[in-house]
Design a protein around this motif. Structure first.
Motif, PDB file in Angstrom:
ATOM      1  N   GLU A   1      38.484  21.811 -16.306  1.00  0.00           N
ATOM      2  CA  GLU A   1      39.776  21.134 -16.407  1.00  0.00           C
ATOM      3  C   GLU A   1      39.784  19.833 -15.615  1.00  0.00           C
ATOM      4  OE1 GLU A   1      44.499  21.946 -15.497  1.00  0.00           O
ATOM      5  OE2 GLU A   1      43.119  23.634 -15.518  1.00  0.00           O
ATOM      6  N   LEU A   2      39.217  19.850 -14.416  1.00  0.00           N
ATOM      7  CA  LEU A   2      39.150  18.635 -13.604  1.00  0.00           C
ATOM      8  C   LEU A   2      38.289  17.563 -14.270  1.00  0.00           C
ATOM      9  CD1 LEU A   2      38.815  20.215 -10.054  1.00  0.00           C
ATOM     10  CD2 LEU A   2      40.798  18.983 -10.981  1.00  0.00           C
ATOM     11  N   ILE A   3      37.183  17.954 -14.871  1.00  0.00           N
ATOM     12  CA  ILE A   3      36.323  17.000 -15.568  1.00  0.00           C
ATOM     13  C   ILE A   3      37.069  16.404 -16.760  1.00  0.00           C
ATOM     14  CG2 ILE A   3      34.250  16.779 -17.004  1.00  0.00           C
ATOM     15  CD1 ILE A   3      32.944  18.837 -15.059  1.00  0.00           C
ATOM     16  N   ASN A   4      37.789  17.235 -17.498  1.00  0.00           N
ATOM     17  CA  ASN A   4      38.560  16.735 -18.645  1.00  0.00           C
ATOM     18  C   ASN A   4      39.624  15.735 -18.202  1.00  0.00           C
ATOM     19  OD1 ASN A   4      37.106  18.271 -20.467  1.00  0.00           O
ATOM     20  ND2 ASN A   4      38.559  19.957 -20.447  1.00  0.00           N
ATOM     21  N   ILE A   5      40.292  16.025 -17.098  1.00  0.00           N
ATOM     22  CA  ILE A   5      41.301  15.104 -16.568  1.00  0.00           C
ATOM     23  C   ILE A   5      40.630  13.799 -16.158  1.00  0.00           C
ATOM     24  CG2 ILE A   5      42.877  14.671 -14.634  1.00  0.00           C
ATOM     25  CD1 ILE A   5      43.494  17.738 -14.753  1.00  0.00           C
ATOM     26  N   TYR A   6      39.522  13.896 -15.451  1.00  0.00           N
ATOM     27  CA  TYR A   6      38.802  12.704 -15.005  1.00  0.00           C
ATOM     28  C   TYR A   6      38.384  11.846 -16.189  1.00  0.00           C
ATOM     29  CZ  TYR A   6      35.088   9.781 -13.177  1.00  0.00           C
ATOM     30  OH  TYR A   6      34.300   8.711 -12.866  1.00  0.00           O
ATOM     31  N   GLU A   7      37.834  12.485 -17.213  1.00  0.00           N
ATOM     32  CA  GLU A   7      37.367  11.730 -18.376  1.00  0.00           C
ATOM     33  C   GLU A   7      38.516  11.066 -19.128  1.00  0.00           C
ATOM     34  OE1 GLU A   7      35.050  14.611 -20.500  1.00  0.00           O
ATOM     35  OE2 GLU A   7      33.229  14.094 -19.396  1.00  0.00           O
ATOM     36  N   SER A   8      39.640  11.758 -19.275  1.00  0.00           N
ATOM     37  CA  SER A   8      40.753  11.169 -20.019  1.00  0.00           C
ATOM     38  C   SER A   8      41.500  10.133 -19.188  1.00  0.00           C
ATOM     39  CB  SER A   8      41.714  12.247 -20.512  1.00  0.00           C
ATOM     40  OG  SER A   8      42.370  12.870 -19.433  1.00  0.00           O
ATOM     41  N   GLU A   9      41.695  10.378 -17.915  1.00  0.00           N
ATOM     42  CA  GLU A   9      42.414   9.446 -17.057  1.00  0.00           C
ATOM     43  C   GLU A   9      41.508   8.318 -16.584  1.00  0.00           C
ATOM     44  OE1 GLU A   9      45.708   9.868 -15.642  1.00  0.00           O
ATOM     45  OE2 GLU A   9      46.069  11.490 -17.059  1.00  0.00           O
TER      46      GLU A   9
END
Length: 57
Positions: A30-38
């Motif tokens: 989830e943190l990686i997904n947030i990092y990639e999108s943001e």
């Protein structure tokens, strides 16, 4: 999947973010997904002292 070693302080921070006994794999994903999108939308950020700093404009 590659093995990852974490400091105890990092594990404590992950524990503080976990909801309903999420696995570490779930929270890290989830943190990686947030990092990639943001991250693709955020301006560049320089961390450190202001001395000898190059900033993109």
């Amino acid at each position: 999947m590659p093995a990852v070693e974490l400091y105890e302080a990092t594990i404590e921070r992950l524990d503080a973010l976990r909801i309903d006994n999420e696995s570490y794999d779930e929270i890290v994903t989830e943190l990686i997904n947030i990092y990639e999108s943001e991250g693709s939308r955020s301006p560049s950020v320089t961390i450190g002292s202001n001395k000898n700093r190059n900033t993109a404009r």
